[in-house]
Write a protein that holds these residues in place. Structure first.
Motif, PDB file in Angstrom:
ATOM      1  N   TYR A 284      -9.797  25.649  38.017  1.00 22.12           N
ATOM      2  CA  TYR A 284      -9.998  24.227  38.327  1.00 22.12           C
ATOM      3  C   TYR A 284     -11.381  24.001  38.928  1.00 22.12           C
ATOM      4  CZ  TYR A 284      -4.882  24.495  38.122  1.00 22.12           C
ATOM      5  OH  TYR A 284      -3.596  24.732  37.736  1.00 22.12           O
TER       6      TYR A 284
ATOM      7  N   HIS B 145      -6.171  17.012  41.747  1.00 20.41           N
ATOM      8  CA  HIS B 145      -6.968  17.263  40.545  1.00 20.41           C
ATOM      9  C   HIS B 145      -7.973  16.157  40.246  1.00 20.41           C
ATOM     10  CE1 HIS B 145      -4.928  20.851  38.876  1.00 20.41           C
ATOM     11  NE2 HIS B 145      -3.900  20.390  39.558  1.00 20.41           N
TER      12      HIS B 145
ATOM     13  N   LYS C 230     -10.324  22.716  44.282  1.00 17.83           N
ATOM     14  CA  LYS C 230     -10.707  22.539  42.889  1.00 17.83           C
ATOM     15  C   LYS C 230     -12.160  22.090  42.760  1.00 17.83           C
ATOM     16  CE  LYS C 230      -5.873  21.751  41.938  1.00 17.83           C
ATOM     17  NZ  LYS C 230      -5.426  22.096  43.305  1.00 17.83           N
TER      18      LYS C 230
ATOM     19  N   CYS D 132      -9.158  23.729  31.207  1.00 19.22           N
ATOM     20  CA  CYS D 132      -9.720  23.010  32.346  1.00 19.22           C
ATOM     21  C   CYS D 132     -11.237  22.999  32.183  1.00 19.22           C
ATOM     22  CB  CYS D 132      -9.323  23.660  33.662  1.00 19.22           C
ATOM     23  SG  CYS D 132      -7.564  23.513  34.039  1.00 19.22           S
TER      24      CYS D 132
END
Length: 537
Positions: free
Chosen positions: A183, A354, A386, A518
């Motif tokens: 991430y 996220h 992330k 990702c």
């Protein structure tokens, strides 16, 4: 295709059914709307379609197109997928029979013979899936790496001689594997540059561990600076940080809601949110993913009927949603959620794990993405794990909320303070995004990520892949469907020096296994081109 609540307007009249085997989009629109208005501007659409499109895009709650795609699993693929799982299950029971009679070696955890009359510690049936299905493709997970998890990683090669029950290291390192699993949205997970330099300097000054809680002797000046910076970044009054992102949800929700409260939770919320709402002791009702009609129905029923048996009003109603859903790649319909929350006087808990740093023109999350007022969200939660390349999480909002949590949150009272180098990593990366370091590097990374996401999604669609989610989401699920493809795809991609995450049941619906890419600002167009081409082969 059956008609779902998402295909019906609030008045109950059915809209035209979707053709070409496409699901209605989770935002209540269908792909045909986009085609109608973009590809055939001179053609007049159905009046209801025009009304929905105008309300969603040209005025009202949305100031920009909100486009998501979720294609329904073809019937033949669904049947073959069920057959695949059925065959695996039959062979699983056969292997369990052979293990019981010691014909096949048993590697599973089980009670000793002298404990056979005890209450079982290891539930046999609950571990059936792990023993007989997961173990077949276990080599696709927990792969050890020996480098910084940047755009490329070095993976330690391992082999198994007992069908993935145990692994041995071969001594070989697979170098420069394209990393499409981390991430690392803005590319701050790096061992060079200003973030790494600042973290090293702070480590030399403060050390690595604090060895105390914030309320005792673990409250450093860096913690205070970081929290003020987070509040400024988000545009709210105050914020507080926690050493673990999972605990930020699971330990703070019980402090905000309890018996006599109602929590309305999206069906695809993260496990940390699910655990938090369960620990709170509140009444929990789950609404369909991103389905505002279903959410409004639950809100109405909650206000009309009140608590079960007594019918007293709920002490509080808390709506719990995420910014970006990590398995679907979808973005929450936040303008509509806020409108419902205001109409029915509920509270809103937004998890931006996220989305913070990865969405919006300034990288400030889903609120920035929709151009909304941060004050309209009661509890803003996010993680530093992330986009910031660090660890931990935060809660932000009104000053009264944060002061309350400082004394009532178990994670704040009992957990050890965040490590000083991690704090410095957060401060440096956040200042970079905000431009307070005197450069435009952070803004360029936000723009680079947005461009990479649109480019990669377009490339996959042009090549015929079925992908899920919002067109601006850096989480890109690509559908695999069949269980045999899960392991095969992960292994074949690694052979081509590409590291991806593959996901199947029970983390996804049984007929919706997928590979999850990702995207990062650290990826170049050449890397994305190579990945999309090799995925096809």
């Amino acid at each position: 295709m059956t008609e779902s609540p998402a295909t019906k307007p609030a008045d109950g009249e059915a809209r035209p059914r979707v053709k070409n085997g496409l699901k209605p989009e989770r935002n209540g629109l269908v792909k045909s709307l986009r085609r109608c208005h973009e590809r055939q501007p001179k053609r007049h659409c159905h009046p209801e379609e025009e009304e929905v499109h105008a309300a969603a895009l040209n005025g009202g709650l949305y100031n920009r197109p909100f486009l998501e795609s979720f294609e329904e699993t073809p019937m033949l693929v669904a049947v073959l997928t069920y057959m695949g799982y059925g065959i695996l299950t039959v062979f699983g029971y056969l292997r369990d029979f052979l293990r019981h009679w010691k014909i096949e070696r048993c590697h599973i955890a089980r009670e000793k013979e002298e404990q056979k009359d005890f209450v079982p510690l290891y539930q046999d049936f609950e571990n059936f899936y792990t023993r007989n299905l997961y173990m077949r493709i276990r080599d696709n997970w927990n792969r050890p790496i020996c480098s910084v998890p940047g755009a490329k990683v070095d993976v330690i090669e391992r082999a198994s001689s007992d069908y993935n029950w145990t692994f041995n290291y071969t001594g070989r390192v697979v170098q420069e594997v394209i990393n499409l699993g981390s991430y690392n949205y803005l590319g701050f997970a790096e061992n060079t540059g200003p973030c790494a330099t600042s973290a090293a300097e702070v480590t030399a000054k403060y050390g690595v561990g604090v060895a105390s809680t914030r309320q005792e002797i673990g409250n450093l000046d860096g913690h205070e600076e970081m929290e003020k910076l987070v509040a400024k970044f988000l545009g709210v009054e105050s914020a507080m940080a926690f050493g673990m992102g999972f605990a930020t949800n699971s330990m703070n929700i019980p402090a905000l809601a309890g018996k006599g409260c109602l929590i309305l939770s999206d069906e695809l919320n993260h496990a940390s949110l699910v655990l938090g709402v369960r620990l709170s002791g509140s009444t929990i009702r789950v609404f369909k993913h991103n389905n505002m009609q279903n959410l409004e129905k639950l809100l109405r029923e909650a206000i009309v009927h009140g608590q079960p048996r007594t019918h007293r009003p709920w002490k509080k109603i808390l709506i719990v949603v995420e910014g970006i859903y990590s398995m679907e790649g979808s973005v929450v319909r936040l303008p509509e959620v806020i409108a419902l929350k205001k109409r029915y006087r509920a509270y809103l808990y937004l998890d931006e794990a996220h989305s913070i740093g990865a969405l919006g023109p300034r990288g400030r999350g889903v609120i920035d993405y929709f151009g909304l007022d941060p004050c309209d969200v009661d509890v803003m939660m996010g993680t530093f794990t992330k986009s910031f390349g660090a660890a931990g999480g935060y809660i932000a909002g009104k000053r009264e909320l944060i002061e309350y949590l400082r004394s009532h949150s178990h994670s704040a009272v009992y957990a050890t303070s965040m490590s000083p180098p991690v704090v410095e990593q957060i401060i440096t990366s956040m200042k970079c995004i905000m431009g307070e370091d005197g450069t435009t590097i952070g803004l360029k990374r936000v723009q680079q990520l947005a461009g990479n996401v649109v480019y990669f999604r377009k490339r996959l669609q042009e090549m015929g892949f079925i992908i899920y989610g919002n067109e601006d989401s850096p989480v890109v699920p690509m559908m695999l469907y069949m269980p045999a493809k899960i392991g095969a795809f992960g292994r074949e991609m690694l052979k081509r020096n590409i590291g991806v995450v593959v996901v199947g049941f029970p983390a996804t619906p049984i007929i919706e296994s997928r590979a999850r890419f990702c995207i990062s600002a650290a990826h170049t167009r050449d890397v994305l081109d190579r990945t999309s081409k090799l995925s096809r082969h």
